[in-house]
Scaffold this active site. Structure first.
Site, PDB file in Angstrom:
ATOM      1  CG  ASP A 218      -2.196   1.138   1.323  1.00  0.00           C
ATOM      2  OD1 ASP A 218      -1.995   1.795   0.383  1.00  0.00           O
ATOM      3  OD2 ASP A 218      -2.738   1.108   2.425  1.00  0.00           O
ATOM      4  CE  LYS A 253      -4.056   9.890   2.049  1.00  0.00           C
ATOM      5  NZ  LYS A 253      -4.902   8.582   1.669  1.00  0.00           N
TER       6      LYS A 253
END
Length: 399
Positions: A218, A253
């Site tokens: 991830d 992000k």
């Protein structure tokens, strides 16, 4: 004699009430708190020194280009924006062996990529096992369980000592079986901020290869730790030696595209390429039909334009610099926070009990997740000392 008519059975009779998301509840509590000195360290988004979550200038410029030049809003197809996938792959994997033999699809954020990976794993092996360290992002285990997978856990981090439990991790991975998945955080570990060293990554990669395990990495915070290449180095090391591997990638992000849900799933499945490809596309088609385009199109425009790429990298550098400055200031303010200096990304996990977390909120207007996870981007130069004072009071039991 009249027939007895049975009452209609409700479609929802088997449902059980679900607890509200703790972070969403925290948002409401924070919003309704009238205290001027309140601090929001709960929600996991970047904030600048003014407390804002800005839109990248490079993103604004790319959106302007799209406004002027985008010829259509027609469907892209289940694979998504091919230009986006081709442009983001070298950012994640570099130009070496790590990115070889990968099939990619665009997904609604990294969360969509994780769910798609879980659906694929469970379709290939019903009840497939995935191993994950704890603590982890709270939604990780539910994603895998709802897809039908079996979740096995091991301790990854000790909040009291602020150390990775590497021996426990390796002991657990020595038990994995061929075909099991192992969830690994690519960089800026959520919720702890504590990342594996390159030597530890190498040991994990060797053990997984020996056991025949499949890494599921991830990579949601690339660039927020030490740099784009530095943050991907461990993941690339694993990928270079893996015949089968999966990466869930997020642009939410590092491009500031939170609400645009911009992500991708990369899969290497040597010997099963076409079989995996056809199943991934079918699963994606049934899940969301076609992925959302706007965020991916903006990323593509940025990465296809050298000047916009340079602007984006500079803005990401500024973001990373601020996070590291906050970490250093916390470490300088209190020796107990020294480990935060060498951790990475948005998050840190403090050794607070639920009662102490509640006292931080009740008595000091400091809002954080019940686990003790804080988003350090919620702190500024003028709020670090009050935060440390509140933390000290709670740890002493004087709250």
């Amino acid at each position: 004699m009249t027939d007895v008519i049975a009452p209609p059975r409700s479609l929802f009779a088997g449902l059980e009430a679900q607890a509200p998301d703790p972070l969403l509840s925290l948002i409401a509590l924070y919003k309704n708190d009238p205290r001027a000195h309140k601090l929001d360290l709960g929600v996991g988004v970047y904030r600048d020194a003014a407390g804002d979550t800005p839109v990248f200038g490079a993103v604004k410029a790319a959106e302007q280009i799209l406004l002027q030049t985008q010829p259509t809003k027609a469907y892209l197809g289940p694979e998504g924006d091919f230009g986006f996938l081709e442009a983001i792959a070298p950012v994640a994997f570099g130009n070496g062996a790590a990115g070889e033999g990968l099939f990619a699809v665009q997904t609604p954020g990294g969360t969509g990529a994780l769910r798609l990976a879980a659906e694929l794993a469970n379709a290939g092996t019903p009840g497939a096992r995935i191993w994950m360290g704890t603590p982890s992002w709270p939604i990780h285990a539910p994603i895998f369980r709802q897809a039908g997978m079996v979740v096995e856990t091991f301790r990854y981090f000790d909040a009291v000592t602020q150390r990775i439990c590497f021996d426990e991790m390796m002991a657990a991975l020595a038990k994995v079986e061929a075909g099991d998945l192992v969830l690994l955080h690519g960089a800026c570990h959520n919720p702890t901020g504590a990342d594996l060293s390159l030597d530890q990554w190498a040991q994990v990669a060797a053990l997984m290869n020996a056991r025949g395990a499949v890494p599921l990495i991830d990579l949601a915070y690339q660039g927020l730790g030490a740099g784009l290449d530095e943050d991907a180095a461990g993941m690339r090391l694993v990928m270079e030696t893996s015949e089968t591997a999966i990466v869930a990638f997020s642009c939410d992000k590092n491009f500031g595209l939170y609400r645009e849900r911009t992500g991708a799933l990369f899969i290497r499945a040597r010997g099963h390429e076409e079989l995996v490809r056809s199943n991934i596309l079918q699963l994606a088609r049934c899940a969301w039909s076609m992925p959302p385009d706007h965020g991916a199109a903006a990323v593509r425009v940025i990465l296809e334009d050298p000047s916009l790429t340079g602007q984006w990298r500079a803005e990401l550098d500024d973001m990373r610099r601020r996070l590291n400055e906050v970490r250093a200031a916390l470490a300088d303010a209190d020796p107990r926070l020294e480990p935060l200096r060498d951790q990475h990304g948005l998050f840190a996990l403090l050794p607070l009990s639920p009662a102490q977390v509640e006292a931080m909120r009740r008595d000091h207007a400091v809002y954080m997740a019940g686990s003790g996870r804080i988003n350090i981007a919620g702190l500024r130069a003028d709020t670090i000392q009050p935060f440390v004072q509140a933390l000290t009071a709670c740890l002493k039991g004087d709250a």
